[in-house]
Write a protein that holds these residues in place. Structure first.
Motif, short mmCIF file in Angstrom:
data_model
loop_
_atom_site.label_atom_id
_atom_site.label_comp_id
_atom_site.label_asym_id
_atom_site.label_seq_id
_atom_site.Cartn_x
_atom_site.Cartn_y
_atom_site.Cartn_z
N GLY A 143 34.11 39.39 -4.35
CA GLY A 143 34.93 40.15 -5.29
C GLY A 143 36.31 39.54 -5.39
O GLY A 143 36.70 38.67 -4.60
N GLY A 144 37.08 40.01 -6.36
CA GLY A 144 38.41 39.46 -6.54
C GLY A 144 38.34 38.00 -6.93
O GLY A 144 37.70 37.63 -7.93
N MET A 145 38.92 37.14 -6.13
CA MET A 145 38.97 35.71 -6.44
C MET A 145 37.78 34.93 -5.87
O MET A 145 37.75 33.70 -5.96
N THR A 146 36.82 35.63 -5.28
CA THR A 146 35.61 34.95 -4.81
C THR A 146 34.41 35.47 -5.58
O THR A 146 34.41 36.60 -6.07
N SER A 147 33.37 34.64 -5.67
CA SER A 147 32.17 35.04 -6.39
C SER A 147 30.98 34.21 -5.92
O SER A 147 31.16 33.15 -5.30
N LEU A 148 29.79 34.71 -6.20
CA LEU A 148 28.57 33.94 -5.95
C LEU A 148 28.26 33.12 -7.19
O LEU A 148 28.19 33.66 -8.30
N ALA A 149 28.08 31.82 -7.03
CA ALA A 149 27.70 30.98 -8.16
C ALA A 149 26.33 31.42 -8.65
O ALA A 149 25.36 31.36 -7.89
N PRO A 150 26.21 31.88 -9.88
CA PRO A 150 24.93 32.43 -10.35
C PRO A 150 23.85 31.37 -10.48
O PRO A 150 24.08 30.27 -10.98
N LYS A 151 22.66 31.71 -10.00
CA LYS A 151 21.46 30.87 -10.18
C LYS A 151 21.67 29.44 -9.70
O LYS A 151 21.25 28.48 -10.34
#
Length: 631
Positions: free
Chosen positions: A337-345
């Protein structure tokens, strides 16, 4: 802009979001458009930044003298007159802060390991090169005797007798073998863990073995591959052996204090190098640890965003049901969340071993006849590839040797024939040793490459004499051949295995100058513009983000890196010396502060020294899976 605006945005009629141009998207997202047939109202204020030069990497207008930003997006780039004409009646201000600077697209750290950097940079660094830290320079170790003396000194200075001592940087190819008995001479009571410069090997003393309950019975329970890549008697564990032992010793490697302070160092260092977006391939599979990372990297004041690619190796090893592998992978998105994320697919797999420890799988024997290692057994690798391929994932694969590349390309081809996919964009990561015949096969199969050009600088001299021989050593990371064949390629550092410094990576790729000052594989050098693309738009392409970042174009995120000189026009030998003023990250102007400037982790290389080691990020993931007991 009145006529232009009505013709382009109103009079033409906006049927749906799908028909909007990038510039229309910008205005629509800011709430500047009313219903179809309405009029433009309440236009937000734009900021026009002027500069001595602006390199856009936009084929339509490669250079500019001004760029207009609205909120966190780019509105337009071109001459100042063009930008003002496009803005028309929209309110704007002209900001001349960068008038004497050069603006390039925001640098992208496509493949770096902030947690690993945090842990190594906050350990007792005893390495083959100098490391310049915020606290000062840690000088390189000359030989094994000096290593033992400095390690003993570090042990004696610890006041808490129960506190483990973690050291990072030892390299057997330079200092000779290191075993449990060596470390026991320093202390038989304090746990001592020596993390090799390669990050693919660890040596423990008896106290560390005892503290981690690494018993003979547990060793015998290792998988056959893990036992082959371990020595219980010497307390030495490498590649899959290190995977096996890490859960027992992770609480001595990673602590919350070390993690946080190291992450802050890494954050400031990367900002100082002009990075505006980064990615961790092989994301952390421990939520408490990820929560610890998020405490620093998810903060809204972070100077860059960071994404994580799932560690597919561990996911497939954990779940026997194919559908569950994908289901559990998709659940990971909630961890960020925020400035981090999971790279989709996107998923990360591993082929062969590390280049710096000379454990990659090569077609022709090493000079001394030793064998390389596999990071994943064939059946696990092929199952993992098939699962994620069939689920439509883009697959990033750590591969270093030409024999390792053969296995990857064979697996890719068999899956393409079994289940054809268009634009799968499989990424061959590191690309150390390859053969010329493999380049055309890469092109034919639609794969792309993420190369580490630092291998040539750091290793070509040494590996010409040991390991590979001059022909293979000098042709490492053959970017010139990729360019001639039209294969998309990008650059990465694998921090802390090479400096997370895009300008330095460019310098390595353009010059291919080794630590002795010679040129290795002159025909594999690439032009400066290609190298710049390698740390911007091509890096974005490798992450499937080229529609969002990587160039200065209308509608893209307002990510800019501000330099003192133009890397495309300076003497190629000077590219690494260009100063970074700071960045603009999604519209936020972020100068490099004095504190950040001091956070330089770039090592000073001695002639013929191995510089930075190829890292196996999945290895650290396993280490961190049990750190939740401390977090």
């Amino acid at each position: 802009m009145k006529d232009i605006g009505r013709r382009r945005f109103v009079g033409a009629g906006i049927a749906s979001a799908a028909t909007l141009t990038p510039l229309q998207h910008v205005l629509a997202e800011t709430g500047s458009l009313q219903d179809i047939g309405g009029s433009i109202v309440s236009l937000p204020q734009a900021t026009i930044y002027t500069a001595r030069e602006i390199i856009t990497l936009d084929d339509a207008r490669p250079t500019a003298e001004a760029v207009a930003i609205v909120g966190d997006r780019i509105l337009w780039a071109g001459t100042l007159e063009d930008v003002q004409r496009v803005l028309g009646d929209q309110p704007y201000e002209i900001d001349t802060t960068f008038a004497d600077n050069v603006i390039v697209p925001g640098f992208i750290a496509q493949h770096d390991h902030p947690v690993l950097a945090a842990l190594t940079m906050s350990s007792e660094i005893l390495a083959i090169e100098d490391w310049v830290l915020p606290s000062g320079t840690v000088p390189r170790v000359k030989d094994k005797q000096e290593f033992m003396e400095r390690l003993a000194k570090a042990e004696s200075e610890k006041s808490n007798p129960d506190e483990p001592l973690l050291s990072w940087g030892y390299h057997p190819a330079f200092y000779g073998p290191l075993t449990r008995s060596d470390l026991d001479t320093i202390s038989e009571t304090r746990p001592i863990l020596v993390w090799a410069r390669s990050c693919h090997e660890m040596v423990l003393n008896s106290a560390a073995m005892e503290r981690g309950s690494v018993t003979r019975d547990k060793f015998e329970a290792f998988s056959p591959s893990a036992k082959e890549q371990s020595s219980f008697q010497e307390a030495r564990f490498w590649e899959q052996g290190l995977f096996a032992v890490l859960p027992n010793i992770a609480n001595m490697v990673a602590t919350p204090e070390r993690l946080r302070s190291g992450l802050e160092i890494t954050r400031d260092y990367m900002h100082a190098k002009g990075i505006t977006f980064g990615n961790e391939p092989g994301g952390i599979l421990s939520k408490p640890v990820q929560d610890g990372v998020n405490e620093v990297f998810s903060n809204p004041d972070m100077p860059f965003r960071w994404s994580f690619i799932v560690d597919a190796k561990s996911m497939v090893a954990t779940y026997s049901d194919d559908a569950q592998v994908i289901a559990e992978t998709e659940k990971l998105a909630s961890w960020y969340g925020g400035m981090t994320s999971l790279a989709p697919k996107q998923a990360k797999l591993f082929a062969d071993g590390a280049i710096y420890s000379l454990l990659m799988q090569v077609r022709d024997p090493y000079l001394d006849g030793h064998d390389g290692e596999w990071m994943m057994d064939r059946d696990l690798f092929e199952r993992a590839f098939r699962i994620y391929w069939d689920a439509g994932y883009q697959i990033h694969i750590h591969v270093n040797g030409d024999a390792g590349l053969d296995r990857v390309l064979d697996t890719l081809e068999s899956n393409l024939r079994r289940n054809p996919r268009y634009d799968h964009r499989t990424v061959l990561v590191h690309f150390a040793v390859s053969a010329s015949d493999q380049v055309e096969r890469i092109r034919a199969l639609g794969a792309i490459v993420s190369g580490n050009p630092y291998y040539v600088t750091a290793l070509a001299d040494q590996y010409s004499k040991v390991g590979l021989g001059s022909e293979r050593a000098d042709s490492m990371v053959r970017l010139g051949d990729l360019s001639l064949t039209g294969i998309p390629w990008s650059l990465h550092s694998d921090m802390p295995m090479a400096p997370a410094d895009p300008l330095f990576l460019m310098w390595c790729a353009v010059n291919r100058e080794t630590t002795s000052g010679r040129i290795a594989g002159a025909d594999q050098r690439v032009p400066a513009e290609m190298a710049l693309r390698g740390v911007t738009i091509e890096a974005a392409y490798a992450l499937r983000l080229s529609d969002e970042i990587g160039s200065i174009e209308p509608g893209k995120r307002a990510n800019l890196t501000i330099l003192d000189e133009n890397p495309l026009s300076v003497d190629p030998a000077m590219i690494r010396d260009i100063s970074v003023w700071g960045t603009v990250m999604e519209g936020r102007v972020l100068p490099v502060s004095e504190r950040t400037q001091k956070a330089s982790l770039t090592p000073t290389l001695a002639p013929n020294s191995l510089a930075d080691e190829e890292v196996n990020r999945a290895m650290l993931n396993h280490a961190l899976m049990v750190v939740h007991t401390h977090l």
